[in-house]
Design a protein around this motif. Structure first.
Motif, PDB file in Angstrom:
ATOM      1  N   PHE A   1      18.812  27.085  13.533  1.00 27.14           N
ATOM      2  CA  PHE A   1      19.166  27.998  14.612  1.00 27.14           C
ATOM      3  C   PHE A   1      19.918  29.238  14.131  1.00 27.14           C
ATOM      4  O   PHE A   1      20.435  29.999  14.934  1.00 27.14           O
ATOM      5  N   LEU A   2      19.940  29.458  12.809  1.00 26.84           N
ATOM      6  CA  LEU A   2      20.622  30.624  12.276  1.00 26.84           C
ATOM      7  C   LEU A   2      19.684  31.810  12.055  1.00 26.84           C
ATOM      8  O   LEU A   2      20.142  32.922  11.837  1.00 26.84           O
ATOM      9  N   GLY A   3      18.377  31.553  12.093  1.00 24.51           N
ATOM     10  CA  GLY A   3      17.432  32.653  11.919  1.00 24.51           C
ATOM     11  C   GLY A   3      17.426  33.248  10.527  1.00 24.51           C
ATOM     12  O   GLY A   3      17.137  34.432  10.347  1.00 24.51           O
ATOM     13  N   MET A   4      17.739  32.433   9.507  1.00 28.37           N
ATOM     14  CA  MET A   4      17.773  32.904   8.122  1.00 28.37           C
ATOM     15  C   MET A   4      16.892  31.995   7.266  1.00 28.37           C
ATOM     16  O   MET A   4      16.425  30.962   7.734  1.00 28.37           O
ATOM     17  N   ASN A   5      16.688  32.389   6.027  1.00 30.18           N
ATOM     18  CA  ASN A   5      15.862  31.606   5.119  1.00 30.18           C
ATOM     19  C   ASN A   5      16.482  30.226   4.910  1.00 30.18           C
ATOM     20  O   ASN A   5      17.611  30.107   4.422  1.00 30.18           O
ATOM     21  N   ALA A   6      15.737  29.187   5.269  1.00 30.40           N
ATOM     22  CA  ALA A   6      16.278  27.826   5.240  1.00 30.40           C
ATOM     23  C   ALA A   6      16.609  27.371   3.827  1.00 30.40           C
ATOM     24  O   ALA A   6      17.618  26.686   3.607  1.00 30.40           O
ATOM     25  N   ASP A   7      15.792  27.754   2.847  1.00 25.43           N
ATOM     26  CA  ASP A   7      16.073  27.346   1.463  1.00 25.43           C
ATOM     27  C   ASP A   7      17.369  27.964   0.953  1.00 25.43           C
ATOM     28  O   ASP A   7      18.170  27.292   0.291  1.00 25.43           O
ATOM     29  N   ASP A   8      17.591  29.245   1.281  1.00 25.74           N
ATOM     30  CA  ASP A   8      18.842  29.896   0.882  1.00 25.74           C
ATOM     31  C   ASP A   8      20.040  29.222   1.544  1.00 25.74           C
ATOM     32  O   ASP A   8      21.104  29.047   0.919  1.00 25.74           O
ATOM     33  N   LEU A   9      19.876  28.840   2.813  1.00 20.73           N
ATOM     34  CA  LEU A   9      20.974  28.193   3.520  1.00 20.73           C
ATOM     35  C   LEU A   9      21.274  26.816   2.936  1.00 20.73           C
ATOM     36  O   LEU A   9      22.438  26.388   2.904  1.00 20.73           O
TER      37      LEU A   9
END
Length: 443
Positions: A314-322
């Protein structure tokens, strides 16, 4: 009569709202580092809440030590830094005349704050002549005096509260107060041209006094504060504004970017969100520190589930980076040198939950047919249960404590939970909340 905290004729450049461990182990080391680079900056530290930290600082000539302990580039480090850049201090509202006097001093250029989420709120104030009760109201009165007495001066305001767009929010409050106090159009033009409100993201884990460490400084410095090697400050602004920010020259990572929203959201939701969840759950279950909490396999698994399933999507960012960021955060939680007390993290936990995790509950709710995320919901139930069962240990605002005091005494525990979720967090009781309560009750 309260003692006035001051030293003879110090030249002050920075007003710092907040005497707590975080700024003393995050911001002061940077300023100390700049002083060592022949960039002289002196701080006046401002206490506007209860406590005796300012009195202790004054007794030590405003000097103390910071212990940096942890892992840096794969190597264990343990370093002591003496802080001498704090030259003055005051307590508000008692020292309001002294505070307002700084508005007419051209050397004073920066205002840095960490009044926490509980302090960065809107509050209606009385007439302009009455010293404001809120942080934003006091900043507004200070700026009005500066406009009238020193209009040519620039003022750089750096709020470090863990709230997205914290600089924009503070300016919004200042504008609203100034409008209520009928300031002229010239004041608002000056505010736009001469006062710079920067959005900020700060990141450093500061557990406080190192009780568990064998350090000679502990004997003579009750204000010794421990922190981790990692230190990161993202400031949102244009590269052309770098001349306003000498902190960019410090040896730790301080960056100036035109958009820091991604940095801010990932940190507040993942690192700080995990802290809030761990503190609530850990306090109920009897854990003392973050390290103890994550050393428990079940706790670590639940924490991982929360981040993977209820925050990252739900952050709207690249999941791998997160996920890479999450693993770095979990490693910092397990720092063997750190004993980060959960009870310290519980300070003003209601406001922290609302700003850090509640938005994840609403996002999940909107996208999952009215359901709430299970682990975050458990965190909310744990938090409320701690407040209900340990009123003498609650460190929160008078408004929050007042709400808990309004709960009808004849209610069952479940009914009290229902009442608080609705009246304090604005949530209707739901199957997810009911399930969380049943599972926690059976533990």
């Amino acid at each position: 009569m309260k003692k006035k905290f001051q030293m003879p004729n110090p030249t002050i450049h920075i007003l710092q709202f907040g005497t707590g461990n975080f700024l003393r182990a995050f911001f002061e080391p940077m300023v100390q580092n700049l002083n060592e680079k022949d960039i002289p900056l002196n701080i006046c530290i401002i206490q506007s809440t209860g406590g005796n930290t300012l009195e202790k600082l004054s007794a030590q000539n405003f000097q103390y030590h910071v212990c940096v302990a942890g892992i840096r580039n794969g190597t264990e480090v343990q370093e002591i830094q003496k802080i001498t850049c704090v030259k003055d201090g005051m307590s508000l509202p008692e020292d309001r005349e002294k505070f307002m006097g700084f508005a007419s001093q051209s050397e004073v250029k920066w205002i840095v704050s960490n009044v926490t989420e509980a302090g960065m709120v809107w509050k209606e104030e009385g007439p302009q002549e009455k010293f404001a009760e809120s942080f934003a109201g006091r900043i507004t009165q200070w700026l009005i005096k500066r406009f009238n007495q020193l209009p040519e001066a620039e003022t750089i305001i750096l709020p470090c509260e863990l709230i997205p767009k914290n600089g924009d929010l503070l300016k919004e409050f200042v504008v609203k107060h100034a409008q209520n106090w009928n300031q002229s159009a010239d004041f608002f033009s000056w505010l736009d041209q001469n006062v710079f409100f920067f959005n900020n993201l700060v990141d450093r884990i500061v557990p406080g006094f190192p009780n568990q460490m064998d350090l000679k400084e502990k004997e003579n410095d009750p204000l010794l504060v421990q922190t981790e090697p990692y230190s990161f400050w993202a400031i949102e602004g244009k590269k052309s504004q770098s001349h306003l920010l000498p902190f960019l020259k410090a040896d730790v990572e301080v960056i100036l970017e035109e958009d820091i929203q991604a940095y801010s959201l990932r940190k507040i939701r993942i690192l700080n969100g995990c802290h809030t969840y761990m503190a609530a759950k850990g306090m109920v279950l009897g854990f003392q520190t973050v390290g103890e909490f994550v050393a428990n396999g079940e706790n670590l698994s639940a924490l991982n589930t929360m981040v993977e399933k209820e925050i990252i999507p739900f952050l709207g960012m690249n999941a791998d980076d997160l996920r890479i960021y999450k693993e770095e955060i979990f490693a910092r939680f397990a720092n063997p040198f750190v004993a980060h007390r959960l009870e310290d993290i519980m300070l003003n936990a209601t406001a922290k939950f609302k700003s850090r995790i509640l938005p994840m509950m609403t996002s999940f709710h909107e996208k999952n047919n009215g359901l709430y995320p299970e682990e975050i919901t458990k965190g909310l139930v744990y938090l409320i249960l701690f407040y209900l069962k340990n009123p003498q240990r609650v460190k929160d605002t008078s408004e929050v404590r007042g709400i808990f005091e309004q709960i009808p005494t004849e209610f069952s525990t479940k009914e009290k939970l229902q009442w608080v979720t609705n009246n304090l967090f604005g949530l209707a009781w739901s199957p997810t909340l009911d399930k969380a309560y049943q599972e926690i009750s059976s533990e």
